[in-house]
Design a protein around this motif. Structure first.
Motif, short mmCIF file in Angstrom:
data_model
loop_
_atom_site.label_atom_id
_atom_site.label_comp_id
_atom_site.label_asym_id
_atom_site.label_seq_id
_atom_site.Cartn_x
_atom_site.Cartn_y
_atom_site.Cartn_z
N ARG A 6 38.10 -20.25 -7.15
CA ARG A 6 38.29 -18.85 -6.53
C ARG A 6 37.13 -17.88 -7.34
O ARG A 6 36.52 -16.89 -6.67
CB ARG A 6 39.48 -18.45 -7.04
N ARG A 7 36.87 -18.15 -8.54
CA ARG A 7 36.03 -17.43 -9.49
C ARG A 7 34.54 -17.53 -8.63
O ARG A 7 33.88 -16.63 -8.83
CB ARG A 7 35.98 -17.57 -10.95
N TYR A 8 34.02 -18.97 -8.45
CA TYR A 8 32.90 -19.20 -8.22
C TYR A 8 32.78 -18.56 -6.65
O TYR A 8 31.65 -17.85 -6.23
CB TYR A 8 32.65 -20.57 -8.23
N ILE A 9 33.63 -18.59 -5.90
CA ILE A 9 33.66 -18.09 -4.46
C ILE A 9 33.53 -16.52 -4.41
O ILE A 9 32.65 -16.07 -3.87
CB ILE A 9 34.89 -18.36 -3.56
N ASP A 10 34.18 -15.97 -5.58
CA ASP A 10 33.75 -14.26 -5.74
C ASP A 10 32.59 -14.02 -6.10
O ASP A 10 32.01 -13.02 -5.48
CB ASP A 10 34.95 -13.83 -6.64
N GLU A 11 31.99 -14.90 -6.88
CA GLU A 11 30.39 -14.59 -7.40
C GLU A 11 29.68 -14.88 -6.40
O GLU A 11 28.69 -14.31 -6.00
CB GLU A 11 30.14 -15.69 -8.57
N ILE A 12 29.80 -15.96 -5.63
CA ILE A 12 28.97 -16.29 -4.49
C ILE A 12 29.10 -15.08 -3.36
O ILE A 12 28.21 -14.77 -2.92
CB ILE A 12 29.30 -17.68 -3.82
N CYS A 21 31.19 -17.84 2.89
CA CYS A 21 30.87 -19.08 1.92
C CYS A 21 32.07 -20.04 1.83
O CYS A 21 33.14 -19.45 1.95
CB CYS A 21 30.39 -18.48 0.58
N ALA A 22 31.65 -21.18 1.13
CA ALA A 22 32.72 -22.13 0.58
C ALA A 22 32.17 -23.27 -0.20
O ALA A 22 31.02 -23.31 -0.20
CB ALA A 22 33.33 -22.80 2.12
N LEU A 23 32.93 -23.29 -1.25
CA LEU A 23 32.83 -24.62 -2.01
C LEU A 23 33.43 -25.87 -1.29
O LEU A 23 34.51 -25.84 -0.96
CB LEU A 23 33.48 -24.27 -3.30
N VAL A 24 32.56 -26.94 -1.15
CA VAL A 24 32.97 -28.11 -0.29
C VAL A 24 32.66 -29.29 -1.00
O VAL A 24 31.79 -29.32 -2.00
CB VAL A 24 32.14 -27.76 1.07
N SER A 25 33.66 -30.11 -0.93
CA SER A 25 33.36 -31.47 -1.52
C SER A 25 32.14 -32.25 -0.51
O SER A 25 32.11 -31.69 0.66
CB SER A 25 34.75 -32.31 -1.37
N SER A 26 31.46 -33.26 -1.17
CA SER A 26 30.64 -34.06 -0.57
C SER A 26 31.16 -34.71 0.79
O SER A 26 30.53 -35.03 1.79
CB SER A 26 30.09 -34.81 -1.21
N GLU A 27 32.32 -34.76 0.85
CA GLU A 27 33.20 -35.43 2.00
C GLU A 27 33.61 -34.22 3.21
O GLU A 27 34.18 -34.60 4.25
CB GLU A 27 34.44 -36.10 1.71
N GLY A 28 33.17 -33.00 2.82
CA GLY A 28 33.41 -32.01 3.66
C GLY A 28 35.00 -31.32 3.53
O GLY A 28 35.32 -30.33 4.32
N ARG A 29 35.47 -31.66 2.50
CA ARG A 29 37.05 -30.78 2.13
C ARG A 29 36.60 -29.70 1.57
O ARG A 29 35.88 -29.48 0.50
CB ARG A 29 37.68 -31.85 1.37
N ILE A 30 37.40 -28.44 2.02
CA ILE A 30 37.01 -27.01 1.31
C ILE A 30 37.89 -26.83 0.12
O ILE A 30 38.99 -27.22 0.01
CB ILE A 30 37.59 -26.02 2.38
N LEU A 31 37.22 -26.73 -1.16
CA LEU A 31 37.70 -26.37 -2.57
C LEU A 31 38.04 -24.67 -2.55
O LEU A 31 38.90 -24.42 -3.30
CB LEU A 31 36.88 -26.88 -3.37
N GLY A 32 37.24 -23.98 -1.86
CA GLY A 32 37.50 -22.69 -1.91
C GLY A 32 36.62 -21.99 -1.00
O GLY A 32 35.69 -22.62 -0.38
N LYS A 33 37.15 -20.72 -0.33
CA LYS A 33 36.16 -20.12 0.84
C LYS A 33 36.66 -18.65 0.96
O LYS A 33 37.35 -18.32 0.41
CB LYS A 33 36.67 -20.95 2.19
#
Length: 121
Positions: A6-12, A21-33
């Motif tokens: 959440r902190r990194y999504i806010d920064e992005i 924006c989204a943080l995504v695993s290399s398999e395509g799973r959303i970690l934050g958005k």
């Protein structure tokens, strides 16, 4: 990753020009958005971005070029940046408005990716 995501999504999201924006695993799973128009397409976006990076990695490998740290997809009205974080576990994906200074946004996202990579290590 939870609270860190959440902190990194806010920064992005705070980077000038980032519209989604989204943080995504290399398999395509959303970690934050952050998708302002809802998240109907966010899962598809995440999976496709992971696929684009995997394809770029395969292309680089076929010509003995190092693994890419950033892939940019540009169109007339926007750009999509896919940034590899540290190892191969996480990606930053971002939609960038056409009015943004793309090289500046790229540098800022690469800096954020480096900090996330250090935290994951």
């Amino acid at each position: 990753m939870g609270e860190s995501a959440r902190r990194y999504i806010d920064e992005i999201q705070s980077v000038v020009g980032v519209t989604a924006c989204a943080l995504v695993s290399s398999e395509g799973r959303i970690l934050g958005k952050h998708f302002p128009e809802g998240d109907l397409t966010s899962s598809l976006f995440a999976a496709m971005c992971a696929t684009v990076l995997a394809s770029a990695e395969a292309a680089c490998g076929s010509v003995d070029v190092e693994r890419p740290c950033l892939v940019a997809v540009s169109s007339a009205d926007a750009a999509i940046l896919i940034v590899s974080v540290g190892g191969e576990a996480t990606l930053i994906t971002a939609v960038i408005d056409k009015s943004a200074d793309l090289p500046t946004v790229q540098r800022q996202l690469l800096d954020i990716a480096a900090r996330i990579g250090e935290e994951e290590a």
